[in-house]
Design a protein around this motif. Structure first.
Motif, PDB file in Angstrom:
ATOM      1  N   PRO A   1     -23.526  68.267 -81.731  1.00  0.00           N
ATOM      2  CA  PRO A   1     -24.793  68.592 -81.074  1.00  0.00           C
ATOM      3  C   PRO A   1     -24.709  68.660 -79.555  1.00  0.00           C
ATOM      4  CG  PRO A   1     -25.166  67.048 -82.858  1.00  0.00           C
ATOM      5  CD  PRO A   1     -23.684  67.189 -82.737  1.00  0.00           C
ATOM      6  N   ALA A   2     -23.995  67.740 -78.938  1.00  0.00           N
ATOM      7  CA  ALA A   2     -23.856  67.764 -77.481  1.00  0.00           C
ATOM      8  C   ALA A   2     -23.130  69.013 -77.025  1.00  0.00           C
ATOM      9  CB  ALA A   2     -23.110  66.520 -77.002  1.00  0.00           C
ATOM     10  N   ASP A   3     -22.132  69.435 -77.799  1.00  0.00           N
ATOM     11  CA  ASP A   3     -21.370  70.631 -77.428  1.00  0.00           C
ATOM     12  C   ASP A   3     -22.216  71.895 -77.547  1.00  0.00           C
ATOM     13  OD1 ASP A   3     -19.133  69.096 -76.905  1.00  0.00           O
ATOM     14  OD2 ASP A   3     -18.334  69.317 -78.939  1.00  0.00           O
ATOM     15  N   VAL A   4     -23.140  71.909 -78.502  1.00  0.00           N
ATOM     16  CA  VAL A   4     -24.053  73.053 -78.625  1.00  0.00           C
ATOM     17  C   VAL A   4     -24.888  73.180 -77.354  1.00  0.00           C
ATOM     18  CG1 VAL A   4     -26.041  73.994 -79.865  1.00  0.00           C
ATOM     19  CG2 VAL A   4     -24.151  72.968 -81.142  1.00  0.00           C
ATOM     20  N   VAL A   5     -25.414  72.057 -76.873  1.00  0.00           N
ATOM     21  CA  VAL A   5     -26.224  72.077 -75.656  1.00  0.00           C
ATOM     22  C   VAL A   5     -25.380  72.487 -74.452  1.00  0.00           C
ATOM     23  CG1 VAL A   5     -27.649  70.695 -74.106  1.00  0.00           C
ATOM     24  CG2 VAL A   5     -27.816  70.360 -76.576  1.00  0.00           C
ATOM     25  N   GLU A   6     -24.169  71.968 -74.361  1.00  0.00           N
ATOM     26  CA  GLU A   6     -23.293  72.341 -73.256  1.00  0.00           C
ATOM     27  C   GLU A   6     -22.935  73.826 -73.321  1.00  0.00           C
ATOM     28  OE1 GLU A   6     -20.061  69.607 -73.374  1.00  0.00           O
ATOM     29  OE2 GLU A   6     -21.315  67.889 -72.813  1.00  0.00           O
TER      30      GLU A   6
ATOM     31  N   THR B   1     -32.383  66.124 -88.919  1.00  0.00           N
ATOM     32  CA  THR B   1     -32.672  65.894 -87.494  1.00  0.00           C
ATOM     33  C   THR B   1     -31.667  64.917 -86.890  1.00  0.00           C
ATOM     34  OG1 THR B   1     -34.196  64.068 -87.981  1.00  0.00           O
ATOM     35  CG2 THR B   1     -35.137  66.284 -87.891  1.00  0.00           C
ATOM     36  N   ASP B   2     -30.576  64.665 -87.583  1.00  0.00           N
ATOM     37  CA  ASP B   2     -29.625  63.642 -87.158  1.00  0.00           C
ATOM     38  C   ASP B   2     -28.940  63.976 -85.829  1.00  0.00           C
ATOM     39  OD1 ASP B   2     -30.251  62.222 -89.406  1.00  0.00           O
ATOM     40  OD2 ASP B   2     -28.383  62.608 -90.468  1.00  0.00           O
ATOM     41  N   GLY B   3     -28.959  65.224 -85.418  1.00  0.00           N
ATOM     42  CA  GLY B   3     -28.305  65.596 -84.171  1.00  0.00           C
ATOM     43  C   GLY B   3     -29.186  65.503 -82.946  1.00  0.00           C
ATOM     44  N   TRP B   4     -30.469  65.183 -83.123  1.00  0.00           N
ATOM     45  CA  TRP B   4     -31.411  65.209 -82.004  1.00  0.00           C
ATOM     46  C   TRP B   4     -31.011  64.258 -80.863  1.00  0.00           C
ATOM     47  CZ3 TRP B   4     -37.235  65.266 -83.829  1.00  0.00           C
ATOM     48  CH2 TRP B   4     -37.462  66.460 -84.564  1.00  0.00           C
ATOM     49  N   ALA B   5     -30.648  63.021 -81.198  1.00  0.00           N
ATOM     50  CA  ALA B   5     -30.392  62.021 -80.159  1.00  0.00           C
ATOM     51  C   ALA B   5     -29.198  62.418 -79.293  1.00  0.00           C
ATOM     52  CB  ALA B   5     -30.149  60.659 -80.807  1.00  0.00           C
ATOM     53  N   GLU B   6     -28.115  62.834 -79.924  1.00  0.00           N
ATOM     54  CA  GLU B   6     -26.933  63.251 -79.164  1.00  0.00           C
ATOM     55  C   GLU B   6     -27.234  64.466 -78.307  1.00  0.00           C
ATOM     56  OE1 GLU B   6     -22.576  65.246 -80.030  1.00  0.00           O
ATOM     57  OE2 GLU B   6     -23.331  63.786 -81.492  1.00  0.00           O
ATOM     58  N   ALA B   7     -27.954  65.426 -78.886  1.00  0.00           N
ATOM     59  CA  ALA B   7     -28.298  66.640 -78.133  1.00  0.00           C
ATOM     60  C   ALA B   7     -29.204  66.311 -76.954  1.00  0.00           C
ATOM     61  CB  ALA B   7     -28.970  67.653 -79.059  1.00  0.00           C
ATOM     62  N   ALA B   8     -30.088  65.333 -77.117  1.00  0.00           N
ATOM     63  CA  ALA B   8     -31.009  64.955 -76.040  1.00  0.00           C
ATOM     64  C   ALA B   8     -30.254  64.406 -74.832  1.00  0.00           C
ATOM     65  CB  ALA B   8     -32.013  63.923 -76.543  1.00  0.00           C
ATOM     66  N   VAL B   9     -29.224  63.610 -75.094  1.00  0.00           N
ATOM     67  CA  VAL B   9     -28.405  63.082 -73.996  1.00  0.00           C
ATOM     68  C   VAL B   9     -27.752  64.229 -73.228  1.00  0.00           C
ATOM     69  CG1 VAL B   9     -26.374  61.702 -73.419  1.00  0.00           C
ATOM     70  CG2 VAL B   9     -27.987  60.882 -75.160  1.00  0.00           C
TER      71      VAL B   9
ATOM     72  N   MET C   1     -36.943  82.798 -67.561  1.00  0.00           N
ATOM     73  CA  MET C   1     -36.353  81.780 -68.431  1.00  0.00           C
ATOM     74  C   MET C   1     -35.659  82.430 -69.629  1.00  0.00           C
ATOM     75  SD  MET C   1     -39.306  78.849 -68.637  1.00  0.00           S
ATOM     76  CE  MET C   1     -38.303  77.798 -69.668  1.00  0.00           C
ATOM     77  N   ARG C   2     -34.512  81.874 -69.981  1.00  0.00           N
ATOM     78  CA  ARG C   2     -33.750  82.336 -71.152  1.00  0.00           C
ATOM     79  C   ARG C   2     -33.871  81.266 -72.241  1.00  0.00           C
ATOM     80  NH1 ARG C   2     -29.952  86.011 -71.277  1.00  0.00           N
ATOM     81  NH2 ARG C   2     -28.418  84.612 -72.242  1.00  0.00           N
ATOM     82  N   ILE C   3     -34.531  81.644 -73.343  1.00  0.00           N
ATOM     83  CA  ILE C   3     -34.926  80.678 -74.372  1.00  0.00           C
ATOM     84  C   ILE C   3     -34.397  81.126 -75.733  1.00  0.00           C
ATOM     85  CG2 ILE C   3     -36.896  79.587 -75.505  1.00  0.00           C
ATOM     86  CD1 ILE C   3     -38.480  80.460 -72.867  1.00  0.00           C
ATOM     87  N   ASP C   4     -33.570  80.295 -76.354  1.00  0.00           N
ATOM     88  CA  ASP C   4     -32.996  80.569 -77.669  1.00  0.00           C
ATOM     89  C   ASP C   4     -33.435  79.445 -78.607  1.00  0.00           C
ATOM     90  OD1 ASP C   4     -31.402  80.967 -79.931  1.00  0.00           O
ATOM     91  OD2 ASP C   4     -29.639  81.558 -78.767  1.00  0.00           O
ATOM     92  N   LEU C   5     -34.210  79.788 -79.631  1.00  0.00           N
ATOM     93  CA  LEU C   5     -34.841  78.772 -80.469  1.00  0.00           C
ATOM     94  C   LEU C   5     -34.237  78.622 -81.869  1.00  0.00           C
ATOM     95  CD1 LEU C   5     -38.610  79.268 -79.527  1.00  0.00           C
ATOM     96  CD2 LEU C   5     -36.960  77.618 -78.626  1.00  0.00           C
ATOM     97  N   HIS C   6     -32.914  78.837 -81.986  1.00  0.00           N
ATOM     98  CA  HIS C   6     -32.299  78.694 -83.309  1.00  0.00           C
ATOM     99  C   HIS C   6     -30.797  78.497 -83.132  1.00  0.00           C
ATOM    100  CE1 HIS C   6     -32.229  80.444 -87.723  1.00  0.00           C
ATOM    101  NE2 HIS C   6     -31.475  79.356 -87.593  1.00  0.00           N
ATOM    102  N   ALA C   7     -30.337  77.253 -83.271  1.00  0.00           N
ATOM    103  CA  ALA C   7     -28.909  76.952 -83.140  1.00  0.00           C
ATOM    104  C   ALA C   7     -28.552  75.782 -84.051  1.00  0.00           C
ATOM    105  CB  ALA C   7     -28.557  76.625 -81.687  1.00  0.00           C
ATOM    106  N   HIS C   8     -27.317  75.802 -84.548  1.00  0.00           N
ATOM    107  CA  HIS C   8     -26.847  74.786 -85.489  1.00  0.00           C
ATOM    108  C   HIS C   8     -25.633  74.043 -84.950  1.00  0.00           C
ATOM    109  CE1 HIS C   8     -29.360  76.196 -88.883  1.00  0.00           C
ATOM    110  NE2 HIS C   8     -29.209  77.381 -88.304  1.00  0.00           N
ATOM    111  N   SER C   9     -25.568  72.766 -85.283  1.00  0.00           N
ATOM    112  CA  SER C   9     -24.408  71.953 -84.936  1.00  0.00           C
ATOM    113  C   SER C   9     -23.668  71.571 -86.215  1.00  0.00           C
ATOM    114  CB  SER C   9     -24.859  70.686 -84.198  1.00  0.00           C
ATOM    115  OG  SER C   9     -25.421  69.752 -85.116  1.00  0.00           O
ATOM    116  N   ASN C  10     -22.646  70.735 -86.075  1.00  0.00           N
ATOM    117  CA  ASN C  10     -21.916  70.302 -87.271  1.00  0.00           C
ATOM    118  C   ASN C  10     -22.670  69.238 -88.061  1.00  0.00           C
ATOM    119  OD1 ASN C  10     -21.533  68.063 -85.634  1.00  0.00           O
ATOM    120  ND2 ASN C  10     -19.296  68.210 -85.581  1.00  0.00           N
ATOM    121  N   VAL C  11     -23.904  68.933 -87.655  1.00  0.00           N
ATOM    122  CA  VAL C  11     -24.772  68.116 -88.490  1.00  0.00           C
ATOM    123  C   VAL C  11     -25.194  68.914 -89.721  1.00  0.00           C
ATOM    124  CG1 VAL C  11     -27.082  67.050 -88.580  1.00  0.00           C
ATOM    125  CG2 VAL C  11     -25.547  66.575 -86.676  1.00  0.00           C
TER     126      VAL C  11
END
Length: 281
Positions: free
Chosen positions: A18-23, A41-49, A1-11
């Motif tokens: 946020p969605a683009d970060v996940v993509e 935490t405002d980007g959580w919902a978009e990133a979850a989708v 598994m490749r796991i990265d635990l620190h990333a930022h979005s334009n939030v």
């Protein structure tokens, strides 16, 4: 598994939604990515989708800006906390409001010497985003004052410049306590990144550990090797988790998704410890 635990979005101060970060994480071959915007935490919902769409597991998180009594900046990563926890939310809101006021004061000072207005800065802030110096840097780049964010931070926006304005930030031990109370897993972000400014001594580590610190982000491009030796010793002595992350900001920094990774074993332990929210799969 490749796991990265620190990333930022334009939030906060990243350049992607946020969605683009996940993509982008999916494109980089990651299995797991944490969204850790500054004081939000405002980007959580978009990133979850996007996580459900791409198959990349999302760790909901946040990076909390703290400051010691001596005035040294400390960043604390929080994973899987309850975003509605009253104590943590109150402290984060207080810090965000202080960032906004501080930014306005800095822009007023900068406008005395550079072609910069508050509207120029706001233009670079996504709706609801945590406003900070990176947005001022982006406005300076757009005005042709500096080449990029790195130049802005190394010159005009450094803490030694006349444009610097201090802002409220919680004590790191208090932040650790609040994250734990919110069911989160607190990890000290890039602890020995001396190029960013002053770093804390062992006393601060002990205070944070006594408050419930769970881990240290050791494998990060801003931690020099001699500092990593020190951090590994601290982690071993106190039984702390060891993480590795990119601190991805999109085009805002050269950091690449997956350039440093966290082991599956540590990720499993973080998921086990976090009770305030859940990994999105």
């Amino acid at each position: 598994m490749r796991i990265d635990l620190h990333a930022h979005s334009n939030v906060s101060d990243g350049t992607q939604a946020p969605a683009d970060v996940v993509e982008s994480a999916a494109g980089a071959g990651l299995d797991v990515v944490a969204l850790t915007d500054h004081d939000s935490t405002d980007g959580w919902a978009e990133a979850a989708v996007a996580a459900r769409k791409t198959g990349v597991a999302l760790v909901p998180g946040m990076e909390i800006s703290c400051r010691t009594r001596e005035g040294i900046s400390v960043h604390l990563l929080s994973y899987l906390h309850d975003p509605a926890h009253p104590g943590l939310l109150e402290e984060i809101t207080k810090a965000k409001d202080a960032r906004h006021t501080r930014a306005q004061k800095m822009v007023t000072l900068l406008a005395e010497d550079y072609p910069l207005t508050w509207d120029d800065v706001i233009h670079h802030v996504a709706p609801g985003a945590t406003l900070g110096r990176p947005h001022i840097a982006d406005a300076l780049v757009a005005a042709g004052v500096v080449e990029d964010r790195a130049e802005a931070f190394s010159s005009i926006l450094t803490s030694h410049s006349r444009y610097w304005v201090q802002h409220y930030a919680p004590d790191p031990a208090l932040a650790v306590e609040l994250v734990r109370e919110a069911g989160g897993v607190p990890v000290f972000a890039h602890p020995v990144a001396s190029a960013r400014g002053r770093i804390v001594g062992e006393g601060t580590y002990r205070e944070m550990i006594d408050a419930g610190l769970a881990g240290l982000e050791i494998y990060h491009r801003d931690n020099p090797e001699e500092g990593r030796v020190f951090l590994r010793r601290i982690a071993k002595r106190y039984g702390l988790l060891v993480t590795g992350s990119s601190d991805y900001h999109g085009a805002g920094k050269p950091n690449l998704l997956g350039e440093n990774l966290t082991s599956p074993e540590v990720f499993a332990r973080i998921e086990e410890l976090g009770t305030g929210s859940a990994v999105v799969r």
